[in-house]
Motif scaffolding. Structure first.
Motif, short mmCIF file in Angstrom:
data_model
loop_
_atom_site.label_atom_id
_atom_site.label_comp_id
_atom_site.label_asym_id
_atom_site.label_seq_id
_atom_site.Cartn_x
_atom_site.Cartn_y
_atom_site.Cartn_z
N PHE A 1 0.82 -1.20 0.00
CA PHE A 1 0.00 0.00 0.00
C PHE A 1 0.86 1.26 0.00
N ALA A 2 0.24 2.36 -0.44
CA ALA A 2 0.81 3.71 -0.45
C ALA A 2 2.19 3.72 -1.13
N ASN A 3 3.22 4.28 -0.46
CA ASN A 3 4.53 4.41 -1.12
C ASN A 3 5.17 3.05 -1.39
N PHE A 4 4.76 1.99 -0.69
CA PHE A 4 5.28 0.66 -1.02
C PHE A 4 4.82 0.24 -2.41
N ARG A 5 3.63 0.67 -2.80
CA ARG A 5 3.15 0.38 -4.17
C ARG A 5 4.02 1.07 -5.20
N GLU A 6 4.44 2.29 -4.88
CA GLU A 6 5.30 3.02 -5.81
C GLU A 6 6.63 2.30 -5.99
N ILE A 7 7.20 1.81 -4.90
CA ILE A 7 8.48 1.11 -4.97
C ILE A 7 8.34 -0.20 -5.76
N CYS A 8 7.26 -0.93 -5.51
CA CYS A 8 7.06 -2.23 -6.16
C CYS A 8 6.41 -2.12 -7.54
N GLN A 9 5.88 -0.94 -7.85
CA GLN A 9 5.19 -0.72 -9.12
C GLN A 9 4.01 -1.67 -9.31
N TYR B 1 13.06 -5.90 -4.12
CA TYR B 1 12.90 -4.44 -4.15
C TYR B 1 13.74 -3.84 -3.02
N PRO B 2 15.05 -3.67 -3.25
CA PRO B 2 15.95 -3.22 -2.19
C PRO B 2 15.56 -1.90 -1.52
N ALA B 3 14.88 -1.03 -2.23
CA ALA B 3 14.48 0.26 -1.66
C ALA B 3 13.52 0.09 -0.47
N LEU B 4 12.87 -1.06 -0.38
CA LEU B 4 11.95 -1.30 0.74
C LEU B 4 12.68 -1.42 2.07
N ASP B 5 13.93 -1.84 2.04
CA ASP B 5 14.66 -2.12 3.28
C ASP B 5 14.62 -0.94 4.24
N GLU B 6 15.05 0.21 3.78
CA GLU B 6 15.10 1.36 4.68
C GLU B 6 13.71 1.90 5.01
N GLU B 7 12.70 1.51 4.23
CA GLU B 7 11.33 1.94 4.52
C GLU B 7 10.67 1.07 5.60
N ILE B 8 11.08 -0.19 5.69
CA ILE B 8 10.42 -1.15 6.59
C ILE B 8 11.17 -1.30 7.91
#
Length: 91
Positions: A6-14, A39-46
């Motif tokens: 959801f939200a910005n995670f959707r943007e990262i995962c497309q 999706y390595p960008a998720l690491d610092e988000e989670i």
């Protein structure tokens, strides 16, 4: 396993959901680690550096927050509904 994001995670995962193989284990942490490999960008988000959830990041299994179960160690079944929510601001 299908992981809804959801939200910005959707943007990262497309995408609204991502198919994550369960080869590496059947706990919430295992699913998230594979998702982060994809999706390595998720690491610092989670995660914090200590590998705990950042504030207000939530995982729901079958509509129930895993913090009310065993947190990152919660067991996941292939047909569970897995949803990943980022912190959301609003007013």
């Amino acid at each position: 396993m299908k992981v809804k994001v959801f939200a910005n995670f959707r943007e990262i995962c497309q995408a609204k959901s991502v198919e994550v193989p369960m080869d590496s284990g059947n706990r919430v942490i295992d699913i998230l680690e594979v998702l982060i490999q994809m999706y390595p960008a998720l690491d610092e988000e989670i995660f914090t550096p200590e590998r705990t959830f950042k504030p207000f990041v939530h995982v729901f299994l079958n509509g129930r927050n895993v913090i009310h179960a065993e947190g990152l160690q919660t067991r996941v079944l292939e047909d569970d509904q897995f949803a990943l929510f980022p912190p959301v601001a609003g007013g």
